[in-house]
Design an enzyme around this catalytic site. Structure first.
Site: not given
Ligand code: BG6
Length: 491
Positions: A15, A19, A85, A177-178, A240, A340
Site C-alpha cells: 500500500s 509501490a 502483520d 540501488d535505483h 548511489h 537537497k
Molecule cells: C533516493 C533517496 O534513494 O534517491 C531520495 O532516498 C532521493 O532522498 C532520491 O530524493 C533521488 O533519486 P533520483 O532518481 O530522483 O535522482
C-alpha cells in the site's frame, strides 16, 4: 532481455508510496513489453484491511495513462491483496497458501519474487518468517528484492545481511540501488570500455580529476521521519554516489556478466583509499539548508521542516574528496557532492583531462568529458578547436550528444529495468554484499569524524552548498565544473 517471465510476486509494502509511485508503474511497463504477461500474479501485503477490488483500483490509479486504461484494468486483475502483520507467523501460512493457489491459477512454475518495500525495521523479521513458515518453493526460483536503506552503518548492515542470508543465498538476493537502473549510469561501462580512445586516456597520466554531482532542488518533503535518521551521507553517498565511483574507477571486467562486473567493483571498493577520522573530517564537508526566498517564494530551512528537530544535526548536503589506490587512478581526486534544496536538479559526472603544456597554440586548456545522467541524458566532450576567423587561437568547443527526449522517455525507467533483471535472474545492476560492506566501512569513518563535532555548517536553500564545498577543490587548485549559476552549455 524480453522473454516472458513467470512468477508470483509477493510485495511487502503493497500500500506504500514506493509501490504506487515506482513499482506498479514499473511492473506495468514490463506488462506492456510482454515480460509480465499471462503467468504472473502480485500479492500486495500491508497492515490495512483492503479488498482485492480496492487494491486493484489503487493499482489502476497508479499506472493508467490517458490511452491505456483498459490495459491497466487487465493488468490489475493479476493483483491480490493480503492484510498482513509481519510479526504474525499465522499470516505467513495464509500467504503461502494464497501464493500456491495463484501459482496454480497462473502457472507460475513455482517461481517467487519476494519484494521488501517497507520500513527496513521489518526486513529481518520477514526474512526469518519466510524461512520458518517454509514459504520458499522447491520447484522454481526464490528471489529476494530488497530496498534501501540497507542498514545505517556497517554493524547494522551486517546484522541485516546475516539475517537475510539465513534464508536466502547471495545469488538469490537483489539489493536495489535505483541509480544502477538509470540509462546513463548503465552507459558508463560502454563509454569507458567500448572506446579505445577513452580507454587509452582513462588513467592518472591524463585525468586531472573526476567530479560527481547528484543535486536535488527539492527539500526533505514529507520524509523527515526517515531523513532525520539518515542524512545525505547515508541517503545518497553510501549507495548511489559510491556506485557511480565504482563504475568510473573499476577496471575492465573480463566479460559482461554479473560475476565479472561484481569482481571488478569489489576490487574498486576495496581500493578506496581509507581515511583516518582526521583526514575524513578534512576531506568531507557537510551542511544543512537554511530558509531562503527562491523565485519569489519562501522556502523553509531544514530545521523548520515538519518533523525535523529544531536542533537537528542531520546533513542535507555532503561534498567529499575521494581517492582510490587502484594503480591506474591513484592520486586522482574524485570530488562528489549531493544535497537537497540545491539550485537545480541534475545528476552529472565530469572528467577533467589535464591541460597540455603551452605549445605553438599557446595554453592548452583542460578538456572536459561530461556524462549527463539526468534530467537530460547524453555526453559532451570538450576539445580545443580553432576559433572561427582569421586567427589560429584555440578555444574550447563541444561535441555534444543528447538522447532524444521522446526516445529516452520510451526506454524503460530504472525500476522497470531492475525488476525485469530480477525476474530474469540478472544480478549485474544490483548491490552485492561485498560492495555494501566496503562502502559502509568507508562511510563509518566519516560518521565517526562528524560525531565528534556538533557544528553544522549551513547553506541557503537554492544555492550549490556551503563555501567549504568550493574550498575543498580550490585547495587542489581545482573548481567544480558544473556551476548552474554560471552560463554554460545546456545541461
Ligand atoms: C533516493 C533517496 O534513494 O534517491 C531520495 O532516498 C532521493 O532522498 C532520491 O530524493 C533521488 O533519486 P533520483 O532518481 O530522483 O535522482
Amino acid at each position: 532481455m524480453s522473454e516472458e517471465t513467470s512468477a508470483v510476486i509477493i510485495l511487502f509494502g503493497g500500500s506504500g508510496d514506493l509501490a504506487q509511485r515506482k513499482l506498479y508503474p514499473a511492473m506495468f511497463g514490463l506488462y506492456k513489453r510482454g515480460i509480465l504477461a499471462a503467468h504472473f500474479a502480485v500479492i500486495g501485503t500491508a497492515r490495512r484491511p483492503w479488498s482485492n477490488a480496492h487494491y486493484r483500483d489503487i493499482v489502476v490509479a497508479a499506472v493508467a495513462g490517458d490511452n491505456d486504461h483498459d490495459q491497466a484494468v487487465a493488468f490489475s486483475e493479476h493483483f491480490y491483496y493480503q492484510s498482513h502483520d509481519v510479526t504474525d507467523a499465522e499470516h505467513y501460512i495464509t500467504l503461502k497458501e494464497l501464493a500456491a493457489t495463484l501459482d496454480a491459477k497462473y502457472q507460475a512454475a513455482g517461481n517467487r519474487l519476494y519484494y521488501m518495500a517497507m520500513a527496513p525495521a521489518f526486513f529481518a523479521t520477514i526474512a526469518s518468517h519466510l524461512k520458518s513458515e517454509a514459504l520458499l518453493t522447491t520447484d522454481g526460483f526464490n528471489r529476494l528484492v530488497i530496498e534501501k536503506p540497507f542498514g545505517h552503518d556497517y554493524a547494522s548492515a551486517k546484522e541485516l545481511n546475516d539475517s537475510i542470508t539465513a534464508t536466502f543465498k547471495e545469488a538469490q538476493i537483489f539489493r536495489i540501488d535505483h541509480y544502477l537502473g538509470k540509462e546513463m549510469a548503465q552507459a558508463i561501462m560502454g563509454l569507458r570500455f567500448g572506446n579505445p580512445i577513452i580507454k587509452a586516456l582513462w588513467n592518472k597520466d591524463f585525468i586531472q580529476d573526476i567530479q560527481i554531482t547528484l543535486a536535488e532542488a527539492v527539500g526533505v518533503e514529507e520524509r523527515a521521519g526517515y531523513y532525520e535518521t539518515a542524512g545525505a551521507l547515508r541517503d545518497m553517498v553510501q549507495n548511489h554516489v559510491m556506485q557511480l565511483v565504482a563504475c568510473l574507477t573499476m577496471e575492465e571486467p573480463t566479460e559482461l556478466s554479473a560475476a565479472a562486473v561484481h569482481k571488478v567493483k569489489a576490487e574498486a571498493f576495496a581500493a578506496l583509499h581509507r581515511y583516518t577520522e582526521e583526514e575524513a573530517a578534512a576531506n568531507f564537508v557537510r551542511a544543512q539548508y537554511t530558509q531562503a526566498t527562491i523565485a519569489g517564494s519562501d522556502v523553509p530551512g531544514y530545521r523548520e521542516e515538519p518533523g525535523v528537530a529544531a536542533d537537528s544535526l542531520t546533513d542535507t548536503f555532503v561534498a567529499g574528496r575521494i581517492l582510490t589506490d587502484l594503480p591506474d587512478l591513484a592520486g586522482v581526486p574524485i570530488y562528489v557532492r549531493t544535497g537537497k534544496r540545491l539550485t537545480r536538479k541534475s545528476t552529472q559526472v565530469t572528467v577533467t583531462f589535464k591541460p597540455g603544456a603551452a605549445g605553438m597554440f599557446g595554453a592548452q586548456p583542460a578538456a572536459h568529458l561530461t556524462i549527463y545522467i539526468e534530467p537530460t541524458q547524453g555526453i559532451t566532450l570538450e576539445l580545443n578547436g580553432k576559433q572561427l576567423g582569421a586567427t589560429n587561437a584555440l578555444v574550447p568547443q563541444n561535441l555534444d550528444f543528447r538522447h532524444d527526449k521522446k526516445a529516452a522517455q520510451a526506454a524503460p525507467e530504472a525500476y522497470e529495468r531492475l525488476i525485469g533483471d530480477a525476474l530474469h535472474g540478472d544480478q549485474t545492476n544490483f548491490n552485492h554484499w561485498v560492495e555494501l560492506a566496503a562502502t559502509w566501512r568507508y562511510i563509518d569513518v566519516i560518521l565517526a569524524a562528524w560525531a565528534k563535532d556538533d557544528q553544522m555548517p549551513t547553506y541557503a536553500a537554492g544555492t550549490m552548498g556551503p563555501k567549504a564545498a568550493f574550498d575543498l577543490l580550490q585547495r587542489d587548485g581545482h573548481d567544480w565544473f558544473w556551476q548552474p549559476t554560471r552560463i554554460q552549455m545546456a545541461d
